[in-house]
Scaffold this active site. Sequence first.
Site, short mmCIF file in Angstrom:
data_model
loop_
_atom_site.label_atom_id
_atom_site.label_comp_id
_atom_site.label_asym_id
_atom_site.label_seq_id
_atom_site.Cartn_x
_atom_site.Cartn_y
_atom_site.Cartn_z
N TYR A 251 0.86 -1.19 0.00
CA TYR A 251 0.00 0.00 0.00
C TYR A 251 0.89 1.23 0.00
CZ TYR A 251 -3.54 3.43 1.37
OH TYR A 251 -4.37 4.53 1.41
N ASP B 135 9.45 2.32 0.14
CA ASP B 135 8.41 3.00 0.91
C ASP B 135 8.57 2.57 2.36
OD1 ASP B 135 6.17 3.93 2.17
OD2 ASP B 135 4.78 3.37 0.57
N LYS C 126 3.93 8.44 8.73
CA LYS C 126 3.45 7.85 9.99
C LYS C 126 4.19 8.33 11.23
CE LYS C 126 1.11 3.84 8.04
NZ LYS C 126 -0.32 3.92 8.18
N1 PMP Z 1 2.93 3.85 2.40
C1 PMP Z 1 2.73 2.87 3.30
C2 PMP Z 1 3.69 1.73 3.35
C3 PMP Z 1 1.65 2.94 4.17
O1 PMP Z 1 1.43 1.94 5.04
C4 PMP Z 1 0.77 4.05 4.10
C5 PMP Z 1 -0.41 4.20 5.05
N2 PMP Z 1 -0.94 3.07 5.57
C6 PMP Z 1 1.02 5.03 3.14
C7 PMP Z 1 2.11 4.92 2.31
C8 PMP Z 1 0.13 6.23 3.01
O2 PMP Z 1 0.29 7.08 4.08
P1 PMP Z 1 -0.88 8.13 4.47
O3 PMP Z 1 -2.01 7.30 5.02
O4 PMP Z 1 -0.24 9.01 5.48
O5 PMP Z 1 -1.26 8.85 3.23
#
Ligand code: PMP
Length: 425
Positions: A133, A229, A257
């Site tokens: 994700y 990521d 996060k």
């Molecule tokens: N990348 C990863 C690996 C994530 O787990 C998430 C959120 N769960 C995001 C990007 C997106 O972050 P945000 O919810 O702050 O937009």
Amino acid sequence: MLGNTLAGGVDSPVRAGAAVGGEPFVQARGAGAYAYDAGGRRYIDYLMAYGPLLLGHAHPAVTRGLDAIAARGVVFGSTHDDELVLADRIRTHLPSMERLRFATTGTEAVMGAIRVARAFTGRPAIVKFGGNYHGHSDLALLGAGASAHTRDAQAAGIPASTLDDLGIARYNDLDDLDLVLESAPIRGRLAAIIVEPICGNMGLVPPMPGFLDGIIARARARDALVIFDEVITWPRFGLGGAQGRHRHRPDLTTLGKNLGGGFPLAAFGGRADVMRVLAPDGPTFAGGTHAGNPFAVAVGLRALDFLEAKPQVFGHMRALGARLAAGIRAALDRFRLDYAVINLESVVDFKFRTGHATRNYDDQTRADARAYAAYYHEMRARGILLPPSQNEVMFLCTEHTEADIDETLTAFEESLKALRRGPHG
Ligand code: PMP
């Protein structure tokens, strides 16, 4: 009725708890490792806001004296010293981030990294992995894990043309990656491969040996970039992030996060020559009103101060993670349930599926969703708050204690007993 105006009753779909049914959890407050509902009932919280609460709710190191920070003004629209300091501090821990830029959410950080990769390479195609994700931009949502299963692009409001520049490969499967890299939309057009270096969005799925090296080698062979990521993994898996564990050096990295110590703050960055495409040095735009918000940056600095001063908290969380995983494993054995339990540092996970641990999203979608739903509610009834979707994981924080883990394991055993008895006891 109160709440009718909020679309779907939530600001993020997973919170509605559709995957587990029943009444969604509504939180009144949080303190340390605990979440409290409106009735004042305490729950041991393993949701931890889906990751950002490495220090738990309202940790004094983060929240003490916040009014002094607010009194400086909470948003400037100008550059400020703290963001320069935080950028340097991040680089000391993640040397691959030679240059970085702050954003507000993980979604934006990924959008920035992808745009930079496309601008630098002059090519449009991105390859990602099913069940990873990367936020809710058009491209990121297709084939995504977490609660974002987007099966029909058109119905989901995503132009079908997004697929013209996107390949989705199976996680932990370099043969499948090779097929995708040679497929028509990608071949000769690859800008970047983006990956969760330890995946936390289809349960917890560590990369198999050689997987990340294989990705990097394939990108290099095509003069394309690799984006790690690390929105979940930094600094949850240590201040060196997932990339520090096996000394990988991605071209670009995204953070979010935990970066703001619970406040909205994200960043993307990497090779200095690559980041030079960004305006004002280059032609590529990324920015925003709240990018590098001084309030969030100040809180992020405090959280980093704390982790640097007290590295032993990582050992504490590691020990608790191991205790929780061992207890779950032992209970599953007693109930003769052959489910793989996964634990890395402060993350613990198992799925209602027999056989080997999850390696990719195909494995994950075979887990028993109804069993998880029943289990979620049994645990919640016993004061344990789990994520309302089997694609998520259990997150620990610095404030969880051995007593919390033992209380959780008692609830776990009782819940398995209740599940065995069936819905009517
Ligand atoms: N990348 C990863 C690996 C994530 O787990 C998430 C959120 N769960 C995001 C990007 C997106 O972050 P945000 O919810 O702050 O937009």
